[in-house]
Structures are given as structure tokens and as C-alpha cells.
Design an enzyme around this catalytic site. Sequence first.
Site, PDB file in Angstrom:
ATOM      1  N   ALA A 101       0.808  -1.218   0.000  1.00  0.00           N
ATOM      2  CA  ALA A 101       0.000   0.000   0.000  1.00  0.00           C
ATOM      3  C   ALA A 101       0.841   1.268   0.000  1.00  0.00           C
ATOM      4  O   ALA A 101       0.341   2.342  -0.355  1.00  0.00           O
ATOM      5  CB  ALA A 101      -0.933   0.000   1.205  1.00  0.00           C
TER       6      ALA A 101
ATOM      7  N   SER B 287       4.522   1.061  -0.970  1.00  0.00           N
ATOM      8  CA  SER B 287       5.657   0.914  -1.877  1.00  0.00           C
ATOM      9  C   SER B 287       5.522  -0.365  -2.671  1.00  0.00           C
ATOM     10  O   SER B 287       4.790  -1.288  -2.281  1.00  0.00           O
ATOM     11  CB  SER B 287       6.990   0.901  -1.103  1.00  0.00           C
ATOM     12  OG  SER B 287       7.093  -0.254  -0.294  1.00  0.00           O
TER      13      SER B 287
ATOM     14  N   ARG C 164       7.943  -3.286  -5.048  1.00  0.00           N
ATOM     15  CA  ARG C 164       9.285  -3.767  -5.258  1.00  0.00           C
ATOM     16  C   ARG C 164       9.273  -4.898  -6.273  1.00  0.00           C
ATOM     17  O   ARG C 164       8.269  -5.609  -6.407  1.00  0.00           O
ATOM     18  CB  ARG C 164       9.942  -4.229  -3.954  1.00  0.00           C
ATOM     19  CG  ARG C 164       9.439  -5.506  -3.413  1.00  0.00           C
ATOM     20  CD  ARG C 164       8.660  -5.533  -2.097  1.00  0.00           C
ATOM     21  NE  ARG C 164       8.527  -4.384  -1.293  1.00  0.00           N
ATOM     22  CZ  ARG C 164       7.352  -3.914  -0.909  1.00  0.00           C
ATOM     23  NH1 ARG C 164       6.234  -4.485  -1.311  1.00  0.00           N
ATOM     24  NH2 ARG C 164       7.269  -2.878  -0.148  1.00  0.00           N
TER      25      ARG C 164
ATOM     26  N   ASP D 208      -1.485 -10.070  -1.414  1.00  0.00           N
ATOM     27  CA  ASP D 208      -0.178 -10.127  -0.763  1.00  0.00           C
ATOM     28  C   ASP D 208      -0.223 -10.842   0.580  1.00  0.00           C
ATOM     29  O   ASP D 208       0.755 -11.500   0.971  1.00  0.00           O
ATOM     30  CB  ASP D 208       0.442  -8.735  -0.628  1.00  0.00           C
ATOM     31  CG  ASP D 208      -0.451  -7.702   0.041  1.00  0.00           C
ATOM     32  OD1 ASP D 208      -1.547  -8.050   0.533  1.00  0.00           O
ATOM     33  OD2 ASP D 208      -0.058  -6.514   0.069  1.00  0.00           O
ATOM     34  N   THR D 209      -1.350 -10.759   1.281  1.00  0.00           N
ATOM     35  CA  THR D 209      -1.451 -11.497   2.544  1.00  0.00           C
ATOM     36  C   THR D 209      -1.444 -12.998   2.302  1.00  0.00           C
ATOM     37  O   THR D 209      -0.829 -13.756   3.056  1.00  0.00           O
ATOM     38  CB  THR D 209      -2.715 -11.089   3.312  1.00  0.00           C
ATOM     39  OG1 THR D 209      -2.738  -9.675   3.477  1.00  0.00           O
ATOM     40  CG2 THR D 209      -2.760 -11.753   4.680  1.00  0.00           C
TER      41      THR D 209
ATOM     42  N   THR E  57       1.500  -1.969   6.532  1.00  0.00           N
ATOM     43  CA  THR E  57       0.504  -0.908   6.687  1.00  0.00           C
ATOM     44  C   THR E  57      -0.690  -1.424   7.486  1.00  0.00           C
ATOM     45  O   THR E  57      -1.266  -0.702   8.307  1.00  0.00           O
ATOM     46  CB  THR E  57       0.058  -0.409   5.304  1.00  0.00           C
ATOM     47  OG1 THR E  57       1.202   0.112   4.611  1.00  0.00           O
ATOM     48  CG2 THR E  57      -0.991   0.672   5.428  1.00  0.00           C
TER      49      THR E  57
ATOM     50  N   ASN F  93      -8.693  -7.854  10.459  1.00  0.00           N
ATOM     51  CA  ASN F  93      -7.919  -6.694  10.030  1.00  0.00           C
ATOM     52  C   ASN F  93      -7.693  -5.752  11.205  1.00  0.00           C
ATOM     53  O   ASN F  93      -8.640  -5.399  11.919  1.00  0.00           O
ATOM     54  CB  ASN F  93      -8.663  -5.923   8.931  1.00  0.00           C
ATOM     55  CG  ASN F  93      -8.518  -6.559   7.569  1.00  0.00           C
ATOM     56  OD1 ASN F  93      -8.398  -7.770   7.458  1.00  0.00           O
ATOM     57  ND2 ASN F  93      -8.551  -5.735   6.543  1.00  0.00           N
TER      58      ASN F  93
ATOM     59  N   GLY G 125       6.805  -6.400   7.086  1.00  0.00           N
ATOM     60  CA  GLY G 125       7.651  -5.310   7.549  1.00  0.00           C
ATOM     61  C   GLY G 125       7.766  -5.207   9.051  1.00  0.00           C
ATOM     62  O   GLY G 125       8.808  -4.794   9.588  1.00  0.00           O
TER      63      GLY G 125
END
Length: 482
Positions: free
Chosen positions: A13, A15, A17, A237-238, A259, A296, A402
Site C-alpha cells: 500500500a 511501496s 518492489r 499479498d497477505t 501498513t 484486520n 515489515g
Amino acid sequence: MPTTPYAAIDLGASSGRVMTADVTPDTLTLTESHRFANTPARTPDGLHWNILALYTGILDGLRRTGTPIRSVGIDSWAVDYGLLAADGTLLGNPYHYRDTRTDDRTAERLWAKIPPAELYAATGLQYVPFNTIYQLTAARGTPQLAAAHRLLLIPDLLTYWLTGHQGTELTNASTTQLIDPRTGDWSHDIAARADIDLDLFAPLRRPGDPAGHLLPHVLAETGLTGPVPVTTVASHDTASAVAAVPATEPNFAYICTGTWSLAGLELDAPVLTEDSRAANFTNELGIDGTVRYLRNIMGLWLLQECQRAWNEPDLTHLLDDGAKATPLRSVVDAGDPAFLPPGGMPDRIAAACRATGQPEPRTRAEVTRCILDSLALAHRRAIEDAARLADQPVDVVHIVGGGARNPLLCQLTADACGLPVVAGPAEGAALGNVLVQARADGVLGDRAAMRRLVADTQPLARYQPRGDRAAWDAAAARVHTP
């Protein structure tokens, strides 16, 4: 065994890569080729993703790999989408899930057709105002939706631009609230009652399915030598991050941190009870027919927004000072949707503390500690609730993403949960992305083998619980939670 690397396009959300990975049954090495900002843009009609900038970042990243590529996979955040005309032209920049267009009684409009209990029993998704079904409800009657021939979720849209082929990947589709988690297929009844035409969606794909090959002009722009296949991965992505959880024991919980914090369990079947709905748990789909049973939580968004308000890029300094601040002085409900919009986060946190009769955090260190203590409490509540509702014990908590790089958050989570925490890998989504590609390529075996490879090759940190659990219990009692 192949030595040509796989490429993972991993869009978060804040960045994006492009990573490459060399994978064998015994080795797994991940290298970052390019990282780029993902900055939304606000226009007069709302908050949008800058999808062309993301696409450019992807092409730049593939160009910078500097090596032949065996396969490419794309994962991103969920729920958001682009609308295409009949000729494949994008009709407008995709809306950002933090846009306010779903705030204006959108849920009530949908619930008048499908009561919340029936919607949950059919789809298993927790209520959050940005699920795709609510976005489409808000968009009804707009010229853009009326002109749309196709709806593609964000990773599917980018895959289409790279390959010319359209599909809808299942793990991401499960966040639309139009999928039946028991069957892994569309819920035609829910779509009909919501007045949503399922013909808008391209055919479903599953992780491991082929998605096409890079188009000639993409090869020319990136300097890659074709043919380069694109593999469908767990494009939420999760789902990719959970696939890379290095669990070697059966009774584990996970927290995918970034995020957002997504905290829960991996199950074989959804939990569709009324108690589960009341606890606001979601049943999203993972690889191999698994269910990601999770809640969430606002996650490090809270701290990111404070950093933005303070113009303070140095996270290490904030964490060092936060570690010295008084623990559990003030806590907030880190799942409160009041924290969803951007802007003014330090003041909103102070107001939430004031509203519950707690001291307002005034310094940056106090705000930072309040956020991290609150996240740890939210992690604890989510894991305890998931274990109770799914009737599954938890012996260890895995933190991936992260937040695994945040030792204070990891230690506080261990303290709050009273359970050991294993932190890492930090690039969980990218690793899950390449693992699915490698398995589709015949390099790896089952899900357990994928996880053993991560556990054996990636750096992990372990945290043991410490301190007074009664203090965490007392702090939890001060927070209003659903």
C-alpha cells in the site's frame, strides 16, 4: 535444477518492489532489484491509485534485474480494481480503498437487499467498508461502471498489461465478498441480490495456473529475452505472505504486518457462525484450498501517519524513544475504523485516549509507545478470539512482513499474547510469490516443504514472553473493542 531466477512483483500500500529469487529444494536467496514509492493521488472525484506509475515501476524493476528471468508473478493489496472498456482500455484510475465514497450509507443500501448475517453466512467476510461489493454498490449508476465491459483486480490488471490475457485470481477474488469460501467459486446468489453482474469478472485462476507470457513490447522495454512466462501466484499479498510463514509446527498463528496487521489462523474450512461475524473475522482463501481466518487491524499505518504528520522519517529514533516511554500508559483500539482515513493521526490518537479517560500521549515517544502497545493488544485479542472461534489451540505466533523488522513490536506482541513469537521473513509476500512460482515449475513440493525451506534459509528472530500479564489484562479492559 534451474538456476535462472524467478521475479516477484510485490506491491504494497505504500511501496512496490521487484525481487528476484534463486530457488532449489535446499536454497532460497532473495535479491531486491528495484523499490519504488506507491503514492496515491487525490483528484476532485476522490482518492486514486497512480496505476501508471506502478506499471512504470514494474517495467523499471524488470529492466534492472539484469538477468534472464524464468517466470514472473504479481501480488498486491486486495479489494481495489480497474474498469475496462470492451477494447481493453482502462476507463479511469482505480479508486483507493481509503477513499470516502463508501462512507455515505453504502453498507445500509446493500444490507437492505442482503441482511448482514446472510451476507456473512454466504461469503464469510468481515465488514470493512471497502470490500469490493461495497465499492461496486457505491459505484452503481456512475457513467464509468455503466461503460465497463470488464473488472480486473489490481494484480490482474497489471498481469493483463504484461501479457494481454485476463483472469481473476482466487485469493484476491475472495476479498470481493462475492466468493463462497466453501466452494472457492462465485456466489451467484449474493451477486444477483446485490445487482452485480458476474460477467464483469474474467474467469477464475488459481495459484500456480499459467497467466500468459510477457508481450513483445514488454520484452523490448525491459530488455528481457523471451519467452518469459507469467505465473498466477497468490495475488493477494497477505495470501502470499501466509504461504511463506516458516511454521514447522501445526498449532501456529500468524500476523502479517505492514501498513495493516492481519492476525489469525490458517484453517481447512471457513468459520461462518454468527459468533464469528460478531467478532468481525474474515474467511479469505489461501493456497491449496486453505482459509485465512483473520481480523484486520490498522497496523503500522498508525505510526506511518504520525511520521508523516511529524515529518519524521527516522523510525529507529522513534522506536528507541518509544522503548523508554512508560509502558501501557495509554492504549487505543487499533481496529477502530475511525483511524482508517489519512491525516491528523497524532491528534486522533490523543482524542481516543481522552475519550476513554486515559492520559493523552503528548510527546512523540508517548504516541509511538501508545501505538505499539495498542497493536500488541489488538494482536492478542485477534489471536485469542480466532483460537476460540475456530476451536484451534495456538502454541506460537509468527510475524511476517515489515513488522518483523520492528523488535519492539515483536517483543510487545510476545508479552501481550504470553506466547513465543518468531519474527521473519520481512519480505514474506515476495517469498510466497516466488515459492508458488517454483512449485508450479516443479522445483518444490507441498506447502510443508515450502515452509521448511523458508525456515531453513531465512533469518528469523525469536522473542519469549516476559513481564506481568495482569498489566496487559488491565490495559485491555481500558480499550473499547467489538
